[in-house]
Write an enzyme that holds these catalytic residues in place. Structure first.
Site, PDB file in Angstrom:
ATOM      1  N   ARG A  48     -16.095 -10.005 -35.756  1.00 57.13           N
ATOM      2  CA  ARG A  48     -16.127 -10.698 -37.060  1.00 57.13           C
ATOM      3  C   ARG A  48     -15.817  -9.755 -38.214  1.00 57.13           C
ATOM      4  O   ARG A  48     -15.081 -10.115 -39.132  1.00 57.13           O
ATOM      5  CB  ARG A  48     -17.507 -11.317 -37.287  1.00 57.13           C
ATOM      6  CG  ARG A  48     -17.786 -12.558 -36.471  1.00 57.13           C
ATOM      7  CD  ARG A  48     -19.190 -13.065 -36.788  1.00 57.13           C
ATOM      8  NE  ARG A  48     -20.127 -11.948 -36.687  1.00 57.13           N
ATOM      9  CZ  ARG A  48     -20.831 -11.675 -35.587  1.00 57.13           C
ATOM     10  NH1 ARG A  48     -20.736 -12.434 -34.525  1.00 57.13           N
ATOM     11  NH2 ARG A  48     -21.640 -10.633 -35.555  1.00 57.13           N
ATOM     12  N   ILE A  49     -16.374  -8.538 -38.184  1.00 59.81           N
ATOM     13  CA  ILE A  49     -16.107  -7.621 -39.305  1.00 59.81           C
ATOM     14  C   ILE A  49     -14.642  -7.197 -39.289  1.00 59.81           C
ATOM     15  O   ILE A  49     -13.985  -7.135 -40.331  1.00 59.81           O
ATOM     16  CB  ILE A  49     -17.050  -6.397 -39.260  1.00 59.81           C
ATOM     17  CG1 ILE A  49     -18.499  -6.867 -39.464  1.00 59.81           C
ATOM     18  CG2 ILE A  49     -16.663  -5.364 -40.312  1.00 59.81           C
ATOM     19  CD1 ILE A  49     -19.546  -5.774 -39.286  1.00 59.81           C
ATOM     20  N   THR A  78     -16.496  -1.102 -33.309  1.00 59.41           N
ATOM     21  CA  THR A  78     -17.094  -1.572 -32.063  1.00 59.41           C
ATOM     22  C   THR A  78     -18.605  -1.382 -32.129  1.00 59.41           C
ATOM     23  O   THR A  78     -19.091  -0.510 -32.839  1.00 59.41           O
ATOM     24  CB  THR A  78     -16.592  -0.728 -30.878  1.00 59.41           C
ATOM     25  OG1 THR A  78     -16.984   0.623 -31.115  1.00 59.41           O
ATOM     26  CG2 THR A  78     -15.093  -0.789 -30.736  1.00 59.41           C
ATOM     27  N   SER A 117     -18.887   1.874 -38.286  1.00 58.38           N
ATOM     28  CA  SER A 117     -19.603   1.121 -37.242  1.00 58.38           C
ATOM     29  C   SER A 117     -20.869   1.883 -36.839  1.00 58.38           C
ATOM     30  O   SER A 117     -21.927   1.682 -37.431  1.00 58.38           O
ATOM     31  CB  SER A 117     -18.685   0.847 -36.054  1.00 58.38           C
ATOM     32  OG  SER A 117     -18.180   2.042 -35.490  1.00 58.38           O
ATOM     33  N   ARG A 118     -20.755   2.778 -35.850  1.00 56.84           N
ATOM     34  CA  ARG A 118     -21.884   3.616 -35.454  1.00 56.84           C
ATOM     35  C   ARG A 118     -21.326   5.023 -35.202  1.00 56.84           C
ATOM     36  O   ARG A 118     -20.229   5.171 -34.633  1.00 56.84           O
ATOM     37  CB  ARG A 118     -22.515   3.104 -34.156  1.00 56.84           C
ATOM     38  CG  ARG A 118     -23.424   1.898 -34.337  1.00 56.84           C
ATOM     39  CD  ARG A 118     -24.739   2.269 -35.035  1.00 56.84           C
ATOM     40  NE  ARG A 118     -25.649   1.142 -35.188  1.00 56.84           N
ATOM     41  CZ  ARG A 118     -25.789   0.407 -36.290  1.00 56.84           C
ATOM     42  NH1 ARG A 118     -25.039   0.658 -37.353  1.00 56.84           N
ATOM     43  NH2 ARG A 118     -26.676  -0.571 -36.343  1.00 56.84           N
ATOM     44  N   ASP A 152     -18.839   6.331 -42.942  1.00 62.08           N
ATOM     45  CA  ASP A 152     -20.121   5.827 -43.434  1.00 62.08           C
ATOM     46  C   ASP A 152     -21.224   6.113 -42.424  1.00 62.08           C
ATOM     47  O   ASP A 152     -22.401   5.916 -42.715  1.00 62.08           O
ATOM     48  CB  ASP A 152     -20.005   4.314 -43.682  1.00 62.08           C
ATOM     49  CG  ASP A 152     -21.249   3.721 -44.334  1.00 62.08           C
ATOM     50  OD1 ASP A 152     -21.776   4.356 -45.281  1.00 62.08           O
ATOM     51  OD2 ASP A 152     -21.699   2.638 -43.926  1.00 62.08           O
ATOM     52  N   GLU A 200     -28.009  11.081 -38.376  1.00 66.61           N
ATOM     53  CA  GLU A 200     -28.237  10.593 -39.736  1.00 66.61           C
ATOM     54  C   GLU A 200     -29.698  10.777 -40.125  1.00 66.61           C
ATOM     55  O   GLU A 200     -30.573  10.503 -39.301  1.00 66.61           O
ATOM     56  CB  GLU A 200     -27.867   9.106 -39.832  1.00 66.61           C
ATOM     57  CG  GLU A 200     -26.384   8.873 -39.574  1.00 66.61           C
ATOM     58  CD  GLU A 200     -25.987   7.398 -39.582  1.00 66.61           C
ATOM     59  OE1 GLU A 200     -26.822   6.556 -39.966  1.00 66.61           O
ATOM     60  OE2 GLU A 200     -24.865   7.088 -39.201  1.00 66.61           O
ATOM     61  N   HIS A 212     -24.389   5.842 -44.920  1.00 60.17           N
ATOM     62  CA  HIS A 212     -24.616   4.604 -44.149  1.00 60.17           C
ATOM     63  C   HIS A 212     -24.998   3.439 -45.065  1.00 60.17           C
ATOM     64  O   HIS A 212     -26.071   2.853 -44.929  1.00 60.17           O
ATOM     65  CB  HIS A 212     -25.703   4.836 -43.078  1.00 60.17           C
ATOM     66  CG  HIS A 212     -25.598   3.863 -41.944  1.00 60.17           C
ATOM     67  ND1 HIS A 212     -25.923   4.162 -40.647  1.00 60.17           N
ATOM     68  CD2 HIS A 212     -25.188   2.564 -41.907  1.00 60.17           C
ATOM     69  CE1 HIS A 212     -25.733   3.110 -39.866  1.00 60.17           C
ATOM     70  NE2 HIS A 212     -25.271   2.121 -40.614  1.00 60.17           N
ATOM     71  N   ILE A 213     -24.087   3.108 -45.985  1.00 61.43           N
ATOM     72  CA  ILE A 213     -24.351   2.028 -46.946  1.00 61.43           C
ATOM     73  C   ILE A 213     -23.407   0.852 -46.740  1.00 61.43           C
ATOM     74  O   ILE A 213     -23.211   0.035 -47.638  1.00 61.43           O
ATOM     75  CB  ILE A 213     -24.272   2.511 -48.407  1.00 61.43           C
ATOM     76  CG1 ILE A 213     -22.997   3.328 -48.667  1.00 61.43           C
ATOM     77  CG2 ILE A 213     -25.468   3.362 -48.786  1.00 61.43           C
ATOM     78  CD1 ILE A 213     -21.845   2.573 -49.199  1.00 61.43           C
ATOM     79  N   GLY A 214     -22.829   0.751 -45.537  1.00 57.63           N
ATOM     80  CA  GLY A 214     -21.861  -0.323 -45.262  1.00 57.63           C
ATOM     81  C   GLY A 214     -22.316  -1.690 -45.739  1.00 57.63           C
ATOM     82  O   GLY A 214     -21.543  -2.430 -46.334  1.00 57.63           O
TER      83      GLY A 214
END
Lengths: 323, 326
Positions: free
Chosen positions: A156-157, A209, A237-238, A262, A267, A286-288
């Site tokens: 979806r993203i 992913t 993503s990650r 991001d 982290e 990490h502010i997606g």
């Protein structure tokens, strides 16, 4: 019937806390204090549910939580869940798909334009007082419109980014995914290719992913070597989807042009991470999905899912492996 | 017939310089150092044409270049041309419309997302080692998708920004312009509103007007006070369309949330300009058209416009104020 007892392990908006208090007996962490694992184990001994971000839900934790029935993630990713252990203890896990897609896609377009057009670098240089008359070609960048975007992981993203890139910026979309995505092909003219071809042909490569055993270090030295020398790499993503040392090496050796990140393998990022010294790398904390509205929506979705599961009504957002 | 003498006052790629040398007797400035207005004046004496980027073309310069017939500006904006002085001396001015529109529109979107989502600020935050905890509720930004953007000045670049906002990001797009743009309204679903209304309802206010007497300081104290408190101003057109002191005051007093700026009243900026100390302001150094591909295309256009005028006796890309004069 008595209300279920739940533990709120991360700060949530006031109206979401109110909703939970109406439906549950609530224990909340004192956020003025640092989180301690012992303290958490003490609290979860007698709760029915937990709402949290990124807490490791594994055998060790579950063995202490005799009454636990459900854990709700305020995130779409759920790599903090040890799914096998949760199955064994009969624990339901929920996440928050859907509500953050548009906001994350905005962040990704921001990273694409910022790396290609060198905005962060130019802003810092000007703020440092280095703008001199006549340097109009100092920050020449790469055009975004009509360039080629490669999307690895078209969920979806990925679709939301394809929409922005194709309808807004006339970019050509190439993608690789485990299965074909007809919607992206029809609406955004996305072309399905092997992962190697996507890497070879794209001006911007983004991975989107979920993190799993299959996608761990999906991008490594071999993959960065396949990319064009003037291409940019984008990850929101990650972190562990990318072999960060391989990325650092590719950047140091000029084998790719830059990166917009991001997420990171660790982290918050270590202060001596070489990425922090690279002008051609944009590093976000990490502010997606970090806008007020989206975080409100995510917290409310996670709260409702937890209440639904604890009241035995089931939920649409139970993770696929535990349905 | 001998080739006309011409001056190249800005460095270009080799292919373009070769082209100019083929058709003109070309001299160039010393590109190993930055050049000034005086350097151009000193080199203008015998030439009939010049390719320049932003050099002030005023009565003084023209009086030193008595043989001048044409000045070709590499950029699209030409507020470096003193039009009356050029007209009085019969010197044509050309510019490069159309070429950089998509590149500028890309950059405007970059400024918009970066200010809304605090990208430059948070990049510095991470790079300076300030990211120490996972909870990031103090780092929230403003949504782009679904918000309202108000575009002041709906020309070609405005339409390209509107397309990105409307079709790409599902933003509501309103605009204010001297004339209605019916085609854009139909194709992109954008809506015409009066300027005050635009200022009141927009989450992002984007300026894309040319600089004229009418648009000088089009945003000033009164306009900033009408905007939403969490609104963001984006300017990649020309600096003086914003009253910069009024903007600084509005930002200092928190009457608006931030600004993404590529242009300023004075360029380069003064080192004590308060905008340089604001984390919620992006200050890029007038680079909205700055991609290698676009710079080459603009320089080609200027070179061809000059050669066409001097050698082929055909006026192309003449600035609107001189249309029909040549």
């Amino acid at each position: 019937m008595s209300k279920p007892k739940i533990f709120i392990a991360n700060p949530i908006p006031g109206f979401v806390e109110d909703y939970l208090r109406e439906n549950c007996e609530v224990v909340i962490w004192d956020f003025s204090k640092p989180k301690k694992f012992d303290g958490i184990l003490e609290i979860i001994k007698d709760v029915d549910g937990i709402i949290q971000v990124g807490m490791k839900i594994d055998e060790n934790l579950l063995s202490h939580a005799k009454k636990l029935k459900a854990v709700s993630n305020i995130s779409v990713g759920y790599n903090n869940f040890d799914v096998e252990a949760m199955k064994k203890y009969n624990i339901i896990g929920t996440h928050t798909p859907g509500v953050l897609d548009e906001t994350v896609a905005d962040t990704i377009m921001g990273l694409i334009i910022n790396t290609g057009r060198r905005l962060c670098e130019a802003d810092r240089d000007t703020k440092n007082g280095n703008w001199q008359k006549g340097d109009v070609s100092k920050f020449l960048g790469k055009d975004i419109h009509q360039s080629t975007l490669g999307i690895i992981g078209m969920g979806r993203i990925g679709e939301c980014v394809a929409k922005r890139a194709n309808l807004g910026f006339d970019m050509d979309i190439l993608y690789y995914n485990r299965k074909r995505n007809k919607l992206a092909e029809e609406k955004y003219n996305a072309k399905y290719l092997s992962m190697d071809e996507v890497l070879q042909k794209s001006d911007f490569v983004m991975v989107m992913t979920p993190l799993s055993d299959e996608t761990y270090h999906l991008m490594g030295e071999r993959e960065f070597n396949l990319m064009k020398k003037d291409a940019f790499f984008i990850n929101a993503s990650r972190g562990p989807v990318v072999d960060e040392l391989a990325l650092i090496k590719a950047l140091e050796e000029g084998r790719i042009a830059g990166a917009g990140l991001d997420v990171f393998e660790k982290e918050p990022i270590d202060k001596n991470n070489p990425l922090l010294r690279m002008d051609n790398v944009v590093t976000l904390p990490h502010i997606g999905s970090a806008t007020e509205k989206t975080r409100d929506d995510m917290a409310m979705l996670a709260a409702k899912a937890l209440v639904e599961v604890l009241e035995g009504r089931g939920s649409d957002v139970i993770i696929p492996e535990l349905r | 017939m001998s080739k006309p003498k011409a001056l190249l006052a800005y460095p270009v790629v080799k292919e373009i310089q070769d082209y100019l040398e083929e058709f003109t007797n070309l001299s160039t400035l010393d590109f190993s150092k930055p050049n000034t207005y005086e350097d151009v004046v000193a080199a203008i004496k015998d030439v009939e044409g010049a390719v320049v980027l932003g050099t002030r073309i005023d009565e003084n310069l023209l009086s030193h270049g008595s043989k001048l017939k044409v000045i070709s500006n590499i950029t699209v904006g030409y507020n470096n041309f003193h039009i009356e002085a050029m007209k009085n001396r019969g010197v044509a001015g050309t510019h490069s419309p159309g070429i950089l529109d998509n590149t500028v529109a890309d950059f405007v979107m970059g400024l918009l997302i970066a200010t809304g989502r605090r990208i430059t600020e948070l990049n510095s935050f991470v790079k300076e080692g300030k990211w120490t905890r996972i909870d990031n509720s103090h780092l929230f930004g403003k949504d782009i998708s679904g918000s309202t953007v108000g575009i002041i000045g709906m020309g070609r670049i405005g339409e390209m920004v509107a397309k990105r906002c409307s079709l790409g990001f599902d933003m509501d797009v309103v605009y204010y312009n001297r004339s209605r743009k019916m085609e854009a309204e139909e194709k992109l679903g954008v809506r015409y509103v009066e300027k005050d209304e635009l200022l009141k309802i927009s989450d992002y206010v984007v300026l894309l007007t040319p600089l004229t007497d009418e648009t000088y300081h089009i945003l000033s104290h009164n306009e900033f006070s009408m905007m939403k408190k969490d609104a963001i101003v984006i300017n990649a057109s020309r600096g003086p369309v914003i009253d910069e002191l009024a903007l600084i005051e509005a930002l200092k007093e928190g009457r608006i949330a931030g600004a993404g700026l590529d242009v300023y009243e004075k360029e380069p900026m003064d080192l004590d300009n308060p905008l340089l100390k604001m984390d919620n302001v992006i200050t890029s150094p007038h680079i909205s058209a700055g991609t290698q591909k676009t710079m080459n295309a603009l320089a080609w256009n200027a070179a061809k416009s000059m050669v066409s005028f001097l050698v082929h006796k055909k006026a192309i890309n003449i600035i609107p104020e001189m249309k029909g004069d040549f």
